[in-house]
Design a protein around this motif. Structure first.
Motif, PDB file in Angstrom:
ATOM      1  N   SER A   1       0.664  -1.375   0.032  1.00  0.00           N
ATOM      2  CA  SER A   1       0.230   0.149   0.044  1.00  0.00           C
ATOM      3  C   SER A   1       1.378   1.509  -0.008  1.00  0.00           C
ATOM      4  N   GLN A   2       2.026   1.056   0.180  1.00  0.00           N
ATOM      5  CA  GLN A   2       2.842   2.369   0.468  1.00  0.00           C
ATOM      6  C   GLN A   2       3.299   2.615  -0.791  1.00  0.00           C
ATOM      7  N   VAL A   3       3.315   2.161  -2.035  1.00  0.00           N
ATOM      8  CA  VAL A   3       3.839   2.351  -3.476  1.00  0.00           C
ATOM      9  C   VAL A   3       2.636   2.690  -3.777  1.00  0.00           C
ATOM     10  N   THR A   4       3.196   3.773  -3.962  1.00  0.00           N
ATOM     11  CA  THR A   4       2.017   4.943  -4.543  1.00  0.00           C
ATOM     12  C   THR A   4       2.255   4.699  -6.578  1.00  0.00           C
ATOM     13  N   GLY A   5       3.215   4.570  -7.067  1.00  0.00           N
ATOM     14  CA  GLY A   5       3.228   4.808  -7.826  1.00  0.00           C
ATOM     15  C   GLY A   5       4.079   4.402  -9.153  1.00  0.00           C
ATOM     16  N   GLU A   6       4.287   4.566 -10.054  1.00  0.00           N
ATOM     17  CA  GLU A   6       5.769   4.205 -10.418  1.00  0.00           C
ATOM     18  C   GLU A   6       6.643   5.020 -10.396  1.00  0.00           C
ATOM     19  N   TYR A   7       7.953   4.279 -10.311  1.00  0.00           N
ATOM     20  CA  TYR A   7       8.987   5.317  -9.695  1.00  0.00           C
ATOM     21  C   TYR A   7      10.039   5.247 -11.622  1.00  0.00           C
ATOM     22  N   GLY A   8       9.536   4.721 -12.927  1.00  0.00           N
ATOM     23  CA  GLY A   8      10.535   4.915 -13.627  1.00  0.00           C
ATOM     24  C   GLY A   8      11.733   4.057 -13.519  1.00  0.00           C
ATOM     25  N   ILE A   9      13.495   4.237 -13.858  1.00  0.00           N
ATOM     26  CA  ILE A   9      14.139   3.797 -13.832  1.00  0.00           C
ATOM     27  C   ILE A   9      15.336   4.797 -13.208  1.00  0.00           C
ATOM     28  N   GLN A  10      15.743   3.890 -11.759  1.00  0.00           N
ATOM     29  CA  GLN A  10      16.492   5.190 -11.220  1.00  0.00           C
ATOM     30  C   GLN A  10      18.150   5.195 -11.196  1.00  0.00           C
ATOM     31  N   ILE A  11      18.944   3.863 -11.388  1.00  0.00           N
ATOM     32  CA  ILE A  11      19.022   4.327 -11.734  1.00  0.00           C
ATOM     33  C   ILE A  11      19.969   3.730 -13.642  1.00  0.00           C
ATOM     34  N   THR A  12      21.303   3.900 -14.482  1.00  0.00           N
ATOM     35  CA  THR A  12      21.404   4.360 -15.807  1.00  0.00           C
ATOM     36  C   THR A  12      22.070   2.463 -15.734  1.00  0.00           C
TER      37      THR A  12
END
Lengths: 467, 371
Positions: A292-303
Motif C-alpha cells: 500500500s505504501q508504493v504509490t506509483g511507478e517510479y521509472g528507472i532510477q539508475i542507468t
C-alpha cells in the motif's frame, strides 16, 4: 607504468644474456621494486600489495588509463548514498530498503560491523547491514512482503519490520584445558508494518554481507576445475562438495556467489533493486510493488551505464597479497591447516579460464583470464550440520548447506572493518569460534583442530591472518 | 627514484640472471626499521589533536544553533555559520586518515554523507513530527544528518541565510542535527583517544552509551606486536601513506574532476556554503600534517619526512614543494569553485598539482617504506 618499463628492460636483458631460461616477463613487482614471491601472489596479475584498511578497495594493477576513470565512477556509485526521489542526484532510494549504498553494508568493499553484534540491532536507526530473507514454508513471498525484509524506509513510509538479535553463550574447553565460548543467535522480527507473520509461517535466513574480495576472479574461474572438484569425494572425512546448479536468465549455470552459491553474477542489478529500492533495466518495478505504501511507478532510477561501472569496479578490485609468507610460524601454520584437512574444502589453488570473463554489458576482461589464484575455496556447497543450518534452501543448497567461504583477504577483515565476526550471520567472533562452529562435513577439521595444542591452534590462526 | 629502481632491477639481473636465487633476503613483507616514534607522534600530534579540535568546535556550533533557536537573530545564525566552517576545517584536515573508526564505525558517512536528501528533509520539516536529536539519530537514516544537512539549514549561495527566512521547524531540526553531529564528533575522537574518567567527555560518552573498546591510538601504536590487528609496523605506516595518496587522488580525480568534466554544479560537494576551495585546501593540509607531523601549528614530533630525509634528502624537499604547490594551485582557482568549473587553466593546474602529490607518494615515497 613503472612496472611495465622494468618488465621491458628485464625482457630485453633476459634475451640479451644468451642461454638463460628465465621467464622474467611474468614477474610481478612489489611497491618496493622486488620480484614478488609466488606465495604472495593471491591472484596473479590482480594481486595488490596493500595490507591496510583499503586492502579490499584497491584496483588491480591492470586498471590504468580509461579503466581507472571507470573504476572511480563505479567506486563513487558503490560508496555514495542513494537518496529519495525528488533529489537532483543519486535518487531512487526506497520507499523501503535494507541499505542506502553498496558500501553501507560493504564498507571499503568488506563487511560493515553490524549493530546486531553490539546492541542487538536497536541503535543507530536500527541499521543492521544484514540481509534478512523471509518467505512462507512453501517458498512463496508473504502477502505484502518480498524476498528480503526491508528494515529501513524513507520518510512517509514504514520499514517492513525490524530485526532483533539476542545471543546465548555457552562455554567449552579444548582437551588441553584452554577455554572458549560460542554464542548462538536468536532472531526476531518485530514492528511488522502490516500483519505480523507468526513464527510457524516464517522461513527466514539472516545473513552478513560478504567481503567483496576477488569477485571478478571468482566469476572467471575455470568451471571444469569446479566440476572436477565436485566429482572428488573424501568418504574417510565425510566430505563431498556439490555444485549449486542455478537457473538465472533462463540459463542453467554454476552458482558461485552468495552464501549458498545462489548467484552466477555479482548481483549488481538485484542489489540496487532489492537492497536499496533503486529500479533498473533488469528490475524495473519497485521491490515493494503491491504494498500500500508504493504509490506509483517510479521509472528507472539508475542507468544501465552506471550499473556497468559498478559491475566493472567490483570485477576490477585487486586481491591483497599474502603477508609474512616466509615467517616460520606462518609456514608452520600452513602445515597445520593441511593437517587439519581444511584444504579439502578451502581449496588453496584454482585457475581462471583463458579468455577472462565478461561483464554484464558484454565487455570482456582478459586480464582476469589465465591466472593462478589462491581463493582457499572450492566454491562448492557442503553440509555444515544443523547447528549452522537455517532451514532456508536455495536451488540445490539445503538449509544445512553453505558455500565454502573464500579465505583470501580474511586476515585483513579486522583492519578493514574493525571486527572479526565470521560465518554467514557473523555469530563467530574470531577465528577459533568460526572453526569450532564447523559441523557436518567440517566436523573432522573441527576435531583435528581441537586436539592440537594451544600453540598449534594459535599457529594455524597466524596462517589464516596471513591470507 | 624510478631510475634507481630500474638500475637495481638491471643490476640484479646482470648478476643473477642465470641463478634461481634472486628472491629477496627479507623474511616478511615489511621493513625492519623501528617506526615506533613516527607512528606514536603521528597519532598524538596529528590525528588526536585534529579530532579533538573538531569535537570542541562542534560543541561551539551546537551552542550557537541553540542561541539562534532562542533568539532568531542574524548575529546568531552568522555565528553558527562561522562555527560550521570552523568544525568543517578539522574534518577536512582529517581526510588523509579516513581509516580506523571513521571508516569501520561508519562515522564518515554519518558525518559527511553526500548528497543530502533534501526531498526527505523537506517532508520531515513539513510534518508534525517532534524533532529532537534522538529522532534524527534513531528514526532517520544517514542521509538526513551530518555536515551537509546543517549546511543546507544555515547557508544559501555561500552566505549565512537571512535569519527571518529560517522557519521554526528548520531551527528545531538545526539544533537536533547539530547535537547529533556533536555526538558523532565526540565519538570519533573518543574512539581514537579514549576518555579519561571524571571528565565531561566521559560523562557524555556514558550518557550516549558509546562503545569505545581499545582506543585506535593504541592499536596503531601497537602495530607489529602481539595482539595488534596490524601484523607489522609497516602496515601501520602504509595506512598513513595510502591515506595521503588516497585523498590526493580523490581531490584531483573526483572532488575537482567530476563537476568539471560534467559541468554540473550539483556535483560540487558543498552546494550551499560554497566552501569547496577551502575544503580542498584543508584536504591537502591533512596531507601536509600527516607528512610533517603536527596540527594547526602544534608540536610536530617525529614524522614521515624525517625518515624520507634520511633515505633521500632530495626527495623530501621535492615532496614538501609539491604539497605547497598543490595548496597554492587550489587557492589560485577563483572563488567560488562552482562558478569557475570552466576555468580550464586554473582547474587543470590544480588537478595536475594534486595528482603530482598522489604520484610522488605512490611512486617514490611508498617504495622507500614498503619492501
Amino acid at each position: 607504468m613503472l612496472k611495465r618499463k622494468i618488465l621491458i628492460v628485464m625482457v630485453i636483458i633476459g634475451t640479451w644474456i644468451a642461454g638463460c631460461s628465465i621467464n622474467e616477463s611474468e614477474d610481478i613487482l612489489t611497491p618496493g621494486g622486488r620480484v614478488a614471491l609466488p606465495e604472495e601472489l593471491s591472484a596473479g596479475e590482480s594481486t595488490v600489495f596493500n595490507s591496510t584498511s583499503k586492502a579490499f578497495d584497491t584496483p588491480a594493477s591492470w586498471v590504468t588509463g580509461e579503466l581507472s576513470a571507470l573504476f572511480l565512477e563505479g567506486d563513487a556509485l558503490y560508496d555514495n548514498p542513494r537518496v529519495s526521489d525528488g533529489n537532483p542526484v543519486n535518487g531512487g532510494l526506497g520507499p523501503v530498503y535494507a541499505g542506502y549504498s553498496c558500501a553501507s553494508c560493504h564498507n571499503d568493499a568488506g563487511r560493515t560491523k553490524s549493530t546486531l553484534f553490539t546492541d542487538g540491532g536497536t541503535g543507530q536507526y536500527g541499521f543492521s547491514s544484514f540481509l534478512t530473507f523471509i518467505r512462507t514454508p512453501n517458498g512463496q513471498n508473504h502477502k505484502n512482503y518480498g524476498r528480503v525484509l526491508h528494515d529501513q524506509a524513507v520518510y512517509g513510509s514504514e520499514p517492513e519490520g525490524k530485526v532483533r538479535a539476542t545471543y546465548t553463550e555457552e562455554h567449552y574447553s579444548f582437551p588441553d584445558g584452554e577455554t572458549y565460548s560460542l554464542i548462538t543467535p536468536h532472531y526476531e522480527i518485530y514492528d511488522w508494518y502490516a500483519d505480523s507473520i507468526p513464527v510457524e509461517q516464517l522461513e527466514m535466513s539472516v545473513r552478513t554481507p560478504l567481503r567483496h574480495v576477488g569477485m571478478g576472479l571468482m566469476l572467471a574461474v575455470d568451471k571444469d576445475e569446479i566440476k572436477e572438484l565436485a566429482s572428488i569425494q573424501y568418504p574417510e572425512y565425510g566430505i563431498s562438495g556439490e555444485i549449486n546448479w542455478i537457473t538465472e536468465r533462463n540459463t542453467k549455470q554454476i552458482g558461485l556467489s552468495g552464501h549458498k552459491a545462489q548467484h552466477a553474477d555479482l548481483t549488481v542489478e538485484l542489489g540496487f533493486l532489492s537492497d536499496m529500492g533503486v529500479t533498473n533495466d533488469r528490475y524495473p518495478h519497485e521491490v515493494s510493488e503491491g504494498q500500500s505504501q508504493v504509490t506509483g511507478e517510479y521509472g528507472i532510477q539508475i542507468t544501465t551505464k552506471e550499473m556497468a561501472a559498478v559491475d566493472f569496479y567490483m570485477h576490477a578490485l585487486g586481491v591483497p597479497a599474502r603477508r609474512a609468507v616466509q615467517n616460520e610460524t606462518v609456514q608452520k601454520g600452513e602445515d597445520l591447516f593441511y593437517q587439519a584437512k581444511c584444504h579439502l574444502c578451502h581449496t588453496p589453488t584454482l585457475h581462471t579460464q583463458k579468455e577472462g570473463v565478461k561483464l554484464l554489458d558484454g565487455t570482456n576482461l582478459p586480464w582476469l583470464g589465465g591466472q593462478t589464484i589462491h581463493p582457499y575455496s572450492d566454491y562448492l556447497l557442503h553440509d555444515m550440520g544443523p547447528e549452522l543450518g537455517d532451514d532456508y534452501s536455495q536451488f540445490n543448497a539445503s538449509g544445512d548447506e553453505w558455500r565454502t567461504t573464500p579465505l583470501w583477504g580474511i586476515g585483513l577483515q579486522e583492519v578493514v572493518n574493525g571486527h572479526s565476526h565470521f560465518l554467514h550471520d557473523g555469530r563467530a567472533r574470531n577465528f577459533t569460534e568460526a572453526i569450532m562452529w564447523h559441523g557436518g562435513e567440517g566436523d573432522v577439521s573441527r576435531q583435528l583442530f581441537s586436539k592440537m595444542t594451544q600453540e598449534e591452534r594459535e599457529t594455524l590462526i597466524m596462517f589464516l591472518r596471513s591470507l | 627514484m624510478k631510475k634507481l629502481i630500474l638500475f637495481s632491477a638491471i643490476a640484479a639481473l646482470l648478476f643473477n640472471a642465470c641463478s634461481d636465487d634472486d628472491t629477496p633476503g627479507d623474511e616478511t613483507y615489511g621493513n625492519d626499521y623501528d617506526f615506533s616514534a613516527i607512528i606514536a607522534d603521528y597519532v598524538d600530534y596529528t590525528v588526536v589533536p585534529t579530532y579533538a579540535d573538531m569535537k570542541d568546535k562542534s560543541a561551539l556550533m551546537l551552542g550557537a544553533t541553540e542561541d539562534f533557536l532562542a533568539s532568531g537573530s542574524q548575529d546568531d545564525i552568522n555565528l553558527a555559520c562561522e562555527y560550521w566552517k570552523q568544525t568543517r576545517q578539522p574534518w577536512e584536515c582529517s581526510e588523509a586518515f579516513l581509516f580506523g573508526p571513521a571508516a569501520n564505525q561508519s562515522l564518515d558517512p554519518l558525518l559527511d554523507s553526500w548528497p543530502l536528501d533534501q526531498a526527505q528533509l523537506d517532508q520531515v520539516l513539513a510534518s508534525n513530527q517532534t524533532i529532537d536529536a534522538a529522532y534524527v539519530k534513531d528514526a532517520l537514516g544517514a542521509v538526513l544528518r551530518g555536515f551537509h544537512t546543517i549546511e543546507y539549514l544555515l547557508f544559501r549561495d555561500g552566505q549565512a541565510r537571512v535569519a527571518t527566512d529560517v522557519s521554526d521547524r528548520e531551527k528545531e531540526y538545526l539544533v537536533a542535527v547539530t547535537e547529533v553531529l556533536r555526538d558523532d564528533c565526540l565519538n570519533l575522537w573518543a574512539l581514537w583517544a579514549g576518555v579519561e574518567e571524571g571528565t565531561a567527555e566521559a560523562a557524555l560518552a556514558e550518557e550516549l552509551e558509546l562503545e569505545l573498546g581499545t582506543p585506535y591510538a593504541e592499536i596503531l601504536k601497537n602495530a607489529g606486536n602481539a595482539g595488534s590487528i596490524y601484523l607489522s609496523q609497516t602496515d601501520a605506516v602504509d595506512e598513513i601513506l595510502l591515506g595521503i595518496s588516497g585523498i590526493a587522488d580523490e581531490v584531483a580525480n573526483a572532488k575537482i574532476a567530476d563537476p568539471v568534466s560534467s559541468g554540473d554544479v550539483l556535483e560540487v560537494e558543498s552546494w550551499f556554503s560554497w566552501n569547496s576551495l577551502t575544503d580542498f585546501q584543508n584536504n591537502i593540509k591533512s596531507i601536509e600534517n600527516s607528512y610533517l607531523g603536527g596540527y594547526d601549528g602544534g608540536t610536530s614530533g617525529a614524522c614521515l619526512s624525517d625518515y624520507v630525509k634520511e633515505k633521500d634528502a632530495e626527495l623530501d624537499i621535492k615532496v614538501k614543494g609539491l604539497i605547497s604547490d598543490a595548496i597554492n594551485a587550489i587557492a589560485d582557482i577563483p572563488y567560488p569553485f562552482r562558478n569557475n568549473l570552466n576555468n580550464e587553466e586554473k582547474v587543470n593546474a590544480a588537478m595536475d598539482a594534486v595528482n603530482a602529490v598522489a604520484a610522488v607518494f605512490d611512486d617514490e615515497v611508498r617504495p622507500l617504506f614498503i619492501d
